[in-house]
Write a protein that holds these residues in place. Structure first.
Motif, mmCIF file in Angstrom:
data_model
loop_
_atom_site.group_PDB
_atom_site.id
_atom_site.type_symbol
_atom_site.label_atom_id
_atom_site.label_comp_id
_atom_site.label_asym_id
_atom_site.label_seq_id
_atom_site.Cartn_x
_atom_site.Cartn_y
_atom_site.Cartn_z
ATOM 1 N N THR A 31 -8.961 2.933 9.242
ATOM 2 C CA THR A 31 -8.069 1.963 9.879
ATOM 3 C C THR A 31 -8.203 0.612 9.187
ATOM 4 O O THR A 31 -9.323 0.158 8.928
ATOM 5 C CB THR A 31 -8.412 1.810 11.368
ATOM 6 N N TYR A 50 -3.104 2.909 10.639
ATOM 7 C CA TYR A 50 -3.981 4.045 10.897
ATOM 8 C C TYR A 50 -3.284 5.285 10.359
ATOM 9 O O TYR A 50 -2.147 5.581 10.735
ATOM 10 C CB TYR A 50 -4.250 4.185 12.390
ATOM 11 N N TYR A 72 -6.653 5.366 2.316
ATOM 12 C CA TYR A 72 -6.849 4.355 3.355
ATOM 13 C C TYR A 72 -6.774 2.930 2.844
ATOM 14 O O TYR A 72 -6.892 1.994 3.649
ATOM 15 C CB TYR A 72 -8.152 4.570 4.122
ATOM 16 N N ARG A 97 -9.180 3.792 15.148
ATOM 17 C CA ARG A 97 -8.015 2.983 15.466
ATOM 18 C C ARG A 97 -8.091 2.333 16.820
ATOM 19 O O ARG A 97 -7.387 1.367 17.101
ATOM 20 C CB ARG A 97 -6.748 3.836 15.425
#
Lengths: 116, 116
Positions: A31, A50, A72, A97
């Motif tokens: 996240t 996320y 990510y 998240r």
């Protein structure tokens, strides 16, 4: 050090231009959140990503947009730059998240954007 | 809505002395998290300490402790045995209840200067 990296460290743009800021999250974190910190203020939440989807947004106009990639890492894009966009832009990664529950945000060093 | 208030724009402390940085918060939710971050002049936000709203004991991390007074909605940071390297901005932050939101709310910060 948190392991969160951001690039570039400094950037100067003129009003009306577009800018892209980049962030690599800490290993194991899925996240990424972006914050804007104006001079003399605390950070303000822009949005969170996320699993490659926007998962929450603060009070920022649509010209602030972002992406998250399969690894990510994330980008923050700002179109039609205004003088008030001059600020420190902070990227933070976290392991989940869900806010709260002791989830800690780990911040990168920030990108200082100046709009002339 | 969540709100964080830091009323001390600047604080001075003698090296090796203890200092307390004030933070009050406002929320109607029973579940939340409280955090303190340190921001040196380089810009990176460094996580110091976390306190959950249901935690019975005050959090401690080395020289940092959090004086949590739930009824007064205060979460003051105590730094013991101040060092020159403690000179920085300090931000109090609150996270929303688990699974209800994503953004952290930050105060405006307190600038701490440690005097030799």
């Amino acid at each position: 050090e948190t392991g969160v990296t951001q690039s570039p460290t400094h950037l100067i743009k003129t009003r009306g231009q577009q800018v892209t800021l980049r962030c690599s999250s800490q290993s194991g974190h899925n996240t990424v959140s972006w914050y804007q910190q104006a001079l003399g203020q605390g950070p303000q939440f822009i949005f969170q990503y996320y699993r490659e989807e926007e998962n929450g947004r603060g009070n920022f106009p649509p010209r602030f947009s972002g992406l998250q990639f399969p690894n990510y890492s994330s980008e923050l894009n700002v179109n039609a730059l205004e003088l008030d966009d001059s600020a420190l832009y902070l990227c933070a990664s976290s392991a989940d998240r869900a806010a709260g529950g002791g989830r800690v945000l780990f911040f990168g060093p920030g990108t200082r954007l100046t709009v002339l | 809505a969540q709100k964080i208030t830091q009323t001390q724009p600047g604080m001075f402390v003698q090296e090796k002395e203890a200092v307390t940085l004030d933070c009050t918060y406002d929320t109607s939710d029973p579940s939340y998290g409280l955090f303190w971050y340190k921001q040196p002049s380089s810009g990176e936000m460094i996580f110091l300490i976390y306190q959950g709203s249901y935690d019975q004991q005050n959090a401690t991390e080395g020289r940092y402790s959090l004086n949590f007074q739930k009824a007064r909605k205060s979460a003051n940071l105590v730094i013991s045995a101040s060092q020159l390297g403690d000179s920085a901005m300090y931000f109090c932050a609150m996270s929303p209840p688990l699974f209800t939101g994503n953004q952290f709310y930050f105060g405006t910060g307190t600038s701490l200067t440690v005097i030799p």
